[in-house]
Write a protein that holds these residues in place. Structure first.
Motif, PDB file in Angstrom:
ATOM      1  N   LYS A 160       0.829  -1.213   0.000  1.00  0.00           N
ATOM      2  CA  LYS A 160       0.000   0.000   0.000  1.00  0.00           C
ATOM      3  C   LYS A 160       0.862   1.261   0.000  1.00  0.00           C
ATOM      4  N   ARG A 161       1.966   1.233   0.755  1.00  0.00           N
ATOM      5  CA  ARG A 161       2.859   2.385   0.812  1.00  0.00           C
ATOM      6  C   ARG A 161       3.514   2.645  -0.546  1.00  0.00           C
ATOM      7  N   ILE A 162       3.932   1.593  -1.219  1.00  0.00           N
ATOM      8  CA  ILE A 162       4.567   1.746  -2.531  1.00  0.00           C
ATOM      9  C   ILE A 162       3.574   2.311  -3.542  1.00  0.00           C
ATOM     10  N   GLU A 190       3.334   5.977  -2.966  1.00  0.00           N
ATOM     11  CA  GLU A 190       4.506   6.631  -3.536  1.00  0.00           C
ATOM     12  C   GLU A 190       4.354   6.777  -5.044  1.00  0.00           C
ATOM     13  N   LEU A 191       3.890   5.720  -5.693  1.00  0.00           N
ATOM     14  CA  LEU A 191       3.709   5.724  -7.138  1.00  0.00           C
ATOM     15  C   LEU A 191       2.732   6.823  -7.553  1.00  0.00           C
ATOM     16  N   HIS A 192       1.616   6.934  -6.854  1.00  0.00           N
ATOM     17  CA  HIS A 192       0.634   7.974  -7.157  1.00  0.00           C
ATOM     18  C   HIS A 192       1.209   9.366  -6.880  1.00  0.00           C
ATOM     19  N   GLY A 240       3.533  10.315  -9.691  1.00  0.00           N
ATOM     20  CA  GLY A 240       2.735  10.625 -10.876  1.00  0.00           C
ATOM     21  C   GLY A 240       2.111  12.009 -10.800  1.00  0.00           C
ATOM     22  N   LYS A 241       1.582  12.350  -9.621  1.00  0.00           N
ATOM     23  CA  LYS A 241       0.985  13.681  -9.436  1.00  0.00           C
ATOM     24  C   LYS A 241       2.044  14.774  -9.558  1.00  0.00           C
ATOM     25  N   GLU A 242       3.234  14.512  -9.026  1.00  0.00           N
ATOM     26  CA  GLU A 242       4.309  15.500  -9.104  1.00  0.00           C
ATOM     27  C   GLU A 242       4.721  15.743 -10.555  1.00  0.00           C
ATOM     28  N   MET A 244      11.555   7.740 -10.923  1.00  0.00           N
ATOM     29  CA  MET A 244      11.104   6.945  -9.792  1.00  0.00           C
ATOM     30  C   MET A 244       9.883   6.089 -10.112  1.00  0.00           C
ATOM     31  N   ILE A 245       9.122   6.452 -11.133  1.00  0.00           N
ATOM     32  CA  ILE A 245       7.909   5.698 -11.463  1.00  0.00           C
ATOM     33  C   ILE A 245       8.229   4.264 -11.869  1.00  0.00           C
TER      34      ILE A 245
END
Length: 134
Positions: free
Chosen positions: A15-17, A20-22, A25-27, A82-83
């Motif tokens: 869930k944490r990963i 981070e992925l989202h 992506g937003k950034e 990082m994605i």
């Protein structure tokens, strides 16, 4: 030997990963929108290059509330890099979670909130991978 505690930890890691992925992506989207806005306003090409390459890292000191410039870092490029890393880590964490769940099910632990949470996490993130592959 797999335990319910290990299962809960591995579920939380997945869930944490995903969070981070989202976040990355937003950034990337935010930086792209900011660059597009600057292009639309006819900003100087040098400013556009600086915007797409760097952003300022700011540190707020809790005791004074003052803002201090710490330095610059490559934001958009770093986030884009990082994605794929998050995808790889999520695949590994998901495989580890599945293995732990199978081991627990083989030891006759087939019910419980931790097991249900792990199952739902696996199906949810499996759908996420199918959506990104399509």
């Amino acid at each position: 030997m797999a335990t319910l505690r290990n299962l809960k930890i591995k579920t939380s890691s997945c869930k944490r990963i995903v969070k981070e992925l989202h976040s990355y992506g937003k950034e990337v989207e935010r930086e792209a929108a900011k660059t597009a806005e600057m292009k639309g306003k006819g900003s100087d090409p040098y400013d556009l290059k600086q915007q797409s390459c760097y952003c300022w890292v700011v540190l707020e000191l809790a005791f004074s509330g003052s803002l201090f410039e710490v330095g610059r870092r490559k934001c958009a490029a770093e986030s884009r890099m990082m994605i794929p890393d998050c995808h790889k880590r999520l695949e590994a964490a998901l495989a580890d979670l599945k293995a732990t769940l199978v081991e627990l099910e083989e030891s006759d632990r087939k019910e419980g909130p931790e097991i249900e949470d792990a199952r739902s996490t696996i199906t949810e993130f499996a759908q996420l991978f199918q959506a990104t592959d399509a």
